[in-house]
Design an enzyme around this catalytic site. Structure first.
Site, mmCIF file in Angstrom:
data_model
loop_
_atom_site.group_PDB
_atom_site.id
_atom_site.type_symbol
_atom_site.label_atom_id
_atom_site.label_comp_id
_atom_site.label_asym_id
_atom_site.label_seq_id
_atom_site.Cartn_x
_atom_site.Cartn_y
_atom_site.Cartn_z
ATOM 1 N N HIS A 31 0.798 -1.052 0.107
ATOM 2 C CA HIS A 31 0.085 0.068 0.018
ATOM 3 C C HIS A 31 0.912 1.234 0.165
ATOM 4 O O HIS A 31 0.784 2.593 -0.950
ATOM 5 C CB HIS A 31 -1.035 -0.163 1.171
ATOM 6 C CG HIS A 31 -1.670 1.129 1.433
ATOM 7 N ND1 HIS A 31 -3.105 1.339 1.559
ATOM 8 C CD2 HIS A 31 -1.495 2.366 1.611
ATOM 9 C CE1 HIS A 31 -3.718 2.444 1.817
ATOM 10 N NE2 HIS A 31 -2.514 3.370 1.803
ATOM 11 N N GLU A 32 1.780 1.330 0.837
ATOM 12 C CA GLU A 32 2.571 2.478 1.019
ATOM 13 C C GLU A 32 3.483 2.603 -0.041
ATOM 14 O O GLU A 32 3.661 3.816 -0.814
ATOM 15 C CB GLU A 32 3.380 2.571 2.418
ATOM 16 C CG GLU A 32 2.602 2.484 3.685
ATOM 17 C CD GLU A 32 1.570 3.544 3.828
ATOM 18 O OE1 GLU A 32 1.972 4.627 3.327
ATOM 19 O OE2 GLU A 32 0.446 3.612 4.417
ATOM 20 N N HIS A 78 2.216 4.501 -3.171
ATOM 21 C CA HIS A 78 1.999 5.854 -2.853
ATOM 22 C C HIS A 78 3.070 6.746 -3.652
ATOM 23 O O HIS A 78 2.846 8.015 -4.163
ATOM 24 C CB HIS A 78 1.934 6.424 -1.514
ATOM 25 C CG HIS A 78 0.534 6.263 -0.924
ATOM 26 N ND1 HIS A 78 -0.717 6.451 -1.662
ATOM 27 C CD2 HIS A 78 0.117 5.724 0.403
ATOM 28 C CE1 HIS A 78 -1.626 6.091 -0.782
ATOM 29 N NE2 HIS A 78 -1.245 5.648 0.272
ATOM 30 N N ASP A 112 -5.541 7.471 -1.748
ATOM 31 C CA ASP A 112 -6.321 7.078 -0.694
ATOM 32 C C ASP A 112 -7.783 7.378 -1.164
ATOM 33 O O ASP A 112 -8.330 8.164 -0.423
ATOM 34 C CB ASP A 112 -6.115 7.143 0.768
ATOM 35 C CG ASP A 112 -4.657 6.392 1.074
ATOM 36 O OD1 ASP A 112 -4.502 5.314 0.785
ATOM 37 O OD2 ASP A 112 -3.972 7.146 1.581
#
Length: 364
Positions: A314-315, A318, A327
């Site tokens: 997820h991170e 980014h 998000d």
């Protein structure tokens, strides 16, 4: 709950969000119309509940001075301005994450924009609060049935404010400068830890190993499976399009390469006293490859849904040099909903990438 019922439930949730959103009015004001480079650019945000019932607002949409989410649409001389503030992975919201706004009441906050948006250029800045309704307003399950009819007639795509224009003198983009300094460091497939205990370092090492496996599996799936509307693909990225399938293949190739060949820094200084105490982690999209790990991360399982390994997927997604996700939705239900309400956002949503990679339960 079978698939048909789940889709009906999601559609109803979207509609109810829009009912609440139609009664939440947002207005922004500025005490000044001109800012020189020494002045922080701040605005006042007014949330007004025009309905006859209490509206619950996610607390991160009511920031105390510093922004932790891209709540505003900002342009400079009609050119979009990048959000450079933190991008946070939150746990799935609960009632504890809500702030009630009673009927007829107004909530006023002050927030600083110059630390969260790239205002390095001098010009006329246009600023508007602009967020999807489901990212601002909490939906109450008990209202689904009674609100459904009204929802159909009051569809609203988002919560938007008035648009204000400010003359702003350009100021240094500190994150961009730091990013340039970081890029001169020779990167290798090594890990660097800041303020981490021995136990935390061990967990990070294991999480990175699993994240690499997840990214490799995801890339291989997209590379070797015949492109089509498979259950795994359409659950997280929506209706099949070959161009989007290939985009995701590129995304996971990039993520895989980060875990296999780049020097990643993990900062464990986020603790229970931090503003991010109830989150998994956060990053700055233009500050690769540093990941700030927060308390919820340490209690997450190593693998599976909302895992340590998945959080790293997820991170990493980014970072603008990797994928550049945002998000748009948190949690499995919201991500599934996103494929229906805004498929173009689903393919750029960080949690959607995480759930595709975790693939728990297994979808083919």
């Amino acid at each position: 709950m079978n698939k048909q019922h789940a889709l009906i439930f999601i559609a109803m949730a979207i509609m109810v969000d829009n009912v609440y959103g139609s009664y939440l009015q947002v207005k922004i004001l500025s005490a000044h119309s001109v800012f020189d480079k020494t002045q922080d650019v701040a605005v006042e945000v007014q949330y007004n509940n025009t309905s006859n019932y209490t509206i619950s607002i996610y607390k991160w949409c009511l920031p105390n001075n510093e922004l932790n989410d891209p709540l505003f649409k900002v342009t400079c001389n009609n050119v979009p301005v990048n959000y450079i503030g933190p991008l946070v992975k939150r746990r799935e919201p609960t009632i504890e994450d809500m702030i009630p706004l009673e009927p007829g009441k107004t909530k006023i906050i002050q927030t600083r924009l110059s630390s969260a948006y790239d205002m390095s250029k001098t010009g006329i800045y246009s600023i508007q609060y602009d967020m999807p309704t489901e990212r601002v307003v909490f939906k109450h399950a008990r209202t689904f049935e009674s609100s459904l009819v009204r929802a159909i007639s009051k569809r609203q795509s988002g919560v938007q404010s008035n648009n204000i224009q400010l003359t702003i003198e350009g100021r240094p983009n500190r994150q961009r400068e730091q990013n340039k300094n970081m890029n001169v460091i020779k990167r290798a497939a090594t890990l660097s830890c800041v303020s981490c205990s021995i136990t935390q370092k061990s967990q990070i090492t294991a999480a990175v190993s699993w994240a690499l496996k997840y990214a490799d599996n995801s890339f291989n799936y997209l590379n070797k499976t015949k492109p089509s509307g498979t259950n795994r693909y359409k659950t997280w990225f929506g209706k099949f399009m070959l161009s989007n399938w290939n985009t995701q293949k590129t995304h996971f190739r990039n993520i895989k390469n980060i875990f296999s060949s780049k020097r990643i820094t993990f900062d464990c200084g986020c603790n229970d006293a931090s503003p991010y105490a109830e989150t998994y982690a956060y990053v700055y999209r233009d500050r690769p490859y540093k990941i700030y790990l927060c308390p919820v991360f340490w209690s997450a399982p190593m693998t599976g849904t909302d895992s340590k390994a998945g959080t790293l997927i997820h991170e990493t997604s980014h970072f603008s040099v990797v994928v550049g996700t945002y998000d748009y939705a948190y949690g499995k239900m919201a991500c599934t909903s996103l494929t229906l309400s805004a498929p173009s956002q689903a393919i750029m949503n960080a949690d959607s990438h995480e759930y595709f990679a975790e693939n728990s339960p297994v979808l083919l």
